[in-house]
Design an enzyme around this catalytic site. Structure first.
Site, PDB file in Angstrom:
ATOM      1  N   CYS A 159     110.675  49.145  43.685  1.00 43.63           N
ATOM      2  CA  CYS A 159     111.136  50.329  42.959  1.00 43.63           C
ATOM      3  C   CYS A 159     109.929  51.095  42.430  1.00 43.63           C
ATOM      4  O   CYS A 159     108.796  50.613  42.469  1.00 43.63           O
ATOM      5  CB  CYS A 159     112.068  49.947  41.808  1.00 43.63           C
ATOM      6  N   CYS A 177     107.923  49.350  39.884  1.00 41.47           N
ATOM      7  CA  CYS A 177     107.036  48.321  40.439  1.00 41.47           C
ATOM      8  C   CYS A 177     105.674  48.936  40.743  1.00 41.47           C
ATOM      9  O   CYS A 177     104.623  48.353  40.447  1.00 41.47           O
ATOM     10  CB  CYS A 177     107.623  47.739  41.722  1.00 41.47           C
ATOM     11  N   ASP A 213     102.955  75.334  65.447  1.00 45.00           N
ATOM     12  CA  ASP A 213     102.037  75.106  66.555  1.00 45.00           C
ATOM     13  C   ASP A 213     102.569  75.897  67.755  1.00 45.00           C
ATOM     14  O   ASP A 213     103.782  76.086  67.884  1.00 45.00           O
ATOM     15  CB  ASP A 213     101.982  73.612  66.867  1.00 45.00           C
ATOM     16  N   ASP A 219     104.006  69.253  67.595  1.00 50.02           N
ATOM     17  CA  ASP A 219     104.504  68.248  68.533  1.00 50.02           C
ATOM     18  C   ASP A 219     103.423  67.311  69.056  1.00 50.02           C
ATOM     19  O   ASP A 219     103.717  66.407  69.815  1.00 50.02           O
ATOM     20  CB  ASP A 219     105.171  68.933  69.730  1.00 50.02           C
ATOM     21  N   ASP A 275      98.324  67.877  65.859  1.00 48.72           N
ATOM     22  CA  ASP A 275      99.019  68.451  64.703  1.00 48.72           C
ATOM     23  C   ASP A 275      99.203  67.449  63.569  1.00 48.72           C
ATOM     24  O   ASP A 275      99.670  67.810  62.490  1.00 48.72           O
ATOM     25  CB  ASP A 275     100.411  68.964  65.118  1.00 48.72           C
TER      26      ASP A 275
END
Length: 749
Positions: free
Chosen positions: A29, A32, A438, A637, A641
């Protein structure tokens, strides 16, 4: 996850400050993460520590005189661990996380199996005397075996005067169970005081089961967050062929040194950065540049680690090795961008920490108040009401609020070709006011195709076949586009003579005594062929539209002219227009030349673009826009990138792109249709709205229920909240959160 160490001198003599990133295990969590961060920050020799809960890592700045074992001991002391002493920490962390997920899944399933009969007995057969003993027998394994981690972690936190969600869970369930066991064995203690001896085993086990379910959902949502780094590292081969006295010697990649002469054969990955000194080939550099057309490698050409050799063999001299290579720099930049802490995570850290302390304080205050003002039965009222406060304040609904909304949002997105990775992207996507696209593979198709042809004679069947056969034998990457275009239009049983590849210009061949050429204008010029004025005008027009022109000729005249281009997707212009209509600024980045970039930008309606950019340039450009106060989304893609995707506030990958881009990105579009981007922004808005509603319902029970559980209504109307009702309210809050999340399934985006 690779340990990235950067040394910087500090002011003290002979003492240097070291920055290292280490994987962390055992965190469940936000509080934590706060505990680990706080513990390390107070460890001797540590200057600064920053935990990233999203990718389970910690960036530590410490003195070079500080031993790593002391850091490990500090984290171990509060129930967590950091991986510092293994050869491959990323693989070790992944294995540990897989085992942990399986354990959480098994514990949740078994908790649910034991909880169902206890819940049924507690809610519908509470007066059945044997039910108390059955419930106690079934509850004990749930708390002290399947849910033992809550108690173990709470104890470790308590030893260091810290508290987290585990503390609250352990307190509420432990006290409820202990109280119920006492009531089961000694019911007369309560009867003699005029109080019905209720038991609250169902409240204790339901709390454990719901929290375990919440943890399971969170673990599932967070899985594989570090796989992008692993896959990037996987681009580099494990060993290479180093030439020693003209003999090939298989050498581990870690042993390669600057100046080593390395042999690369077709299909092999280039291991380090260097310069070609012998041989020639074509190299697929799309993972670096993003451009689909392979580049020619010849003497003097620079080559980069992670790129793939295609057709020929060559030798090169290593110039940059280890952490100096371009690929290593990309890995480092991606990791740093992923490791930076988002504002929303900082808010969660603060809320989680305050929530636990406040609830415990209210419970203690409730007990003390009733002991002072409770009259004859002060202890009874004090115990019951303080338990009720802890039970109703259990953070089940808080634990479920985000993951349930995410799961439904992810499902809704999948129906619309949108894959969503985490809550951060959903929280930010609807705020996006700048999008960076892109070019290759995002706005365009990402592969060269023949888009136009010109033939000087009507009967081109024979010449089609000759051209097809010549391009089939050519090694040039553009030849494949011509082959794909002609293969269904021509026969291929033609035998060519004197086939020759002319470097940088094209190919030539002989058929039935006639010479033929395929290549660029320079090839025609060297053969003494003139380009007619009308053909020249047409070629110039094609080139202005970012098309590559290929000429096909015989010894006396031009037979055909072919235009090859990376086609723009049919949906790109419409999608960009929709984004403009939403008031979003759209930018295009590409590694291509300025002429091509301008032609594409003009065609799709983009006003802002940059050409000839490298991966780091894209990341810097995103930072530049962010510095102006923009919330930036990056759509790409390729591996090239990945740095910009990691840097952006919201990162979106195209589903047909590289695995690296999809791993780094917070969203992935399964389709290549850019019109899905506006849908993703709408989905973000609806999902965030659902999360906020869930958090409201999660907190409203605490805001209203805690004071009621503490007994604020007792002086007015004598009402006290039974811990049984508190447990039911707690359970109902979780149910309401889940039900509210499910509403998103039926909404339109």
């Amino acid at each position: 996850m690779e340990q990235l160490i950067e040394e910087k001198p500090r002011l003290s003599k002979n003492i240097e400050s070291i920055k290292s990133t280490f994987p962390v295990t055992g965190m469940s969590c936000a509080s934590c993460a706060s505990s680990v961060e706080s513990m390390l920050s107070h460890t001797e020799g540590v200057k600064q520590a920053s935990v990233n809960f999203a990718n389970n890592s910690v960036l530590i700045e410490y003195d070079n005189q500080t031993s790593l074992s002391s850091l490990k001991e500090a984290v171990n002391s509060i129930g967590y661990d950091i991986i510092i002493d293994v050869e491959d920490p990323a693989a070790s962390q992944e294995e540990i996380e897989k085992e942990h997920y399986i354990q959480v899944k098994n514990r949740t399933i078994w908790s649910a199996i034991f909880t169902v009969p206890v819940f049924v007995i507690g809610m519908f057969f509470m007066e059945w005397s044997p039910g108390k003993w059955i419930s106690m027998a079934l509850s004990a394994p749930v708390l002290f075996w399947f849910g033992r981690s809550f108690f173990v972690n709470a104890f470790k936190q308590a030893k260091h005067r810290k508290a987290n969600m585990d503390t609250l869970v352990a307190l509420s369930t432990g006290i409820a169970f202990a109280f119920s066991v006492f009531s089961t064995f000694f019911p007369n203690f309560w009867v003699s005081r005029g109080i019905e001896p209720h038991v609250y085993f169902e409240a204790a086990v339901v709390i454990i089961t719901f929290i375990s379910l919440g943890k399971l959902l969170e673990e599932k949502a967070k899985s594989s967050t570090s796989s992008a780094i692993k896959k990037l590292m996987g681009l580099q081969p494990k060993s290479v062929k180093v030439l020693v006295n003209s003999q090939e010697v298989e050498t581990p990649i870690a042993s390669v040194k600057k100046g080593d002469r390395i042999m690369i054969r077709p299909g092999e990955k280039i291991p380090v950065d260097g310069e070609v000194v012998e041989g020639k080939s074509y190299i697929d550099e799309s993972m670096i540049t993003g451009e689909p057309i392979p580049v020619e490698a010849e003497n003097g050409k620079k080559v980069f680690a992670g790129t793939i050799n295609q057709t020929g063999s060559f030798e090169f001299i290593a110039e940059k090795v280890g952490g100096e290579t371009l690929l290593s720099q990309i890995i480092k930049m991606v990791q740093e961008a992923q490791g930076s802490k988002a504002p929303v995570q900082k808010l969660v850290d603060k809320v989680a920490g305050v929530f636990v302390q406040v609830v415990i304080a209210i419970s203690i205050l409730t007990f003390i108040s009733w002991m002072i003002f409770g009259g004859a039965d002060a202890f009874t009222y004090a115990l019951l009401n303080s338990i009720a406060v802890l039970v109703i304040a259990c953070p089940c609904a808080l634990g479920l609020a985000t993951p349930t909304a995410i799961m439904v949002g992810v499902g809704k997105g999948a129906e619309n070709n949108i894959l969503i990775k985490d809550a951060e992207s959903l929280e930010l996507a609807h705020k996006v006011n700048a999008i960076v696209l892109d070019k290759t593979g995002t706005i365009t198709e990402g592969k060269p195709e023949v888009v136009d042809t010109y033939w000087s004679n009507k009967d081109s069947g024979k010449h089609n076949s000759i051209l097809l056969e010549m391009e089939s034998r050519s090694e040039h990457p553009l030849a494949l586009a011509v082959v794909n275009y002609l293969k269904d239009k021509s026969r291929t049983n033609i035998v060519l003579n004197q086939f020759e590849s002319i470097t940088g210009k094209g190919v030539s061949a002989n058929f039935e005594g006639e010479s033929y050429l395929v290549g660029n204008a320079s090839l025609l010029k060297t053969k003494g062929l003139e380009i007619p004025e009308e053909v020249s005008k047409m070629a110039l027009e094609w080139q202005s539209k970012a098309r590559t022109v290929v000429y096909f000729a015989n010894s006396s005249r031009i037979l055909s002219v072919i235009a090859i281009a990376d086609k723009i997707k049919s949906s790109s212009a419409k999608a960009i227009r929709k984004l403009h209509d939403r008031g979003i600024e759209v930018y295009m980045l590409t590694g291509d030349n300025k002429q091509t970039a301008k032609a594409v930008a003009d065609e799709v309606g983009i006003n802002h673009f940059r050409s000839e950019v490298m991966p780091s340039d894209k990341s810097d450009f995103v930072k530049e826009i962010q510095s102006k106060g923009k919330v930036v989304a990056m759509v790409g893609d390729g591996i090239n990138d990945s740095q910009a995707l990691a840097q952006a506030d919201v990162s979106i990958a195209m589903g047909k792109g590289s695995d690296i881009a999809m791993d780094v990105a917070k969203m992935t579009l399964i389709t290549s249709d850019l019109n899905v981007i506006p849908k993703a922004l709408n989905l973000s808005k609806k999902t965030v709205y659902g999360i906020r509603q869930n958090l409201f319902w999660a907190f409203i029970y605490n805001v209203i229920g805690i004071p009621v559980a503490a007994g604020v209504l007792f002086p007015l109307n004598g009402f006290l909240l039974d811990p049984m009702i508190a447990g039911a309210a707690m359970a109902f809050s979780s149910v309401s959160v889940v039900a509210n999340s499910l509403r998103l399934k039926f909404s339109q985006i």
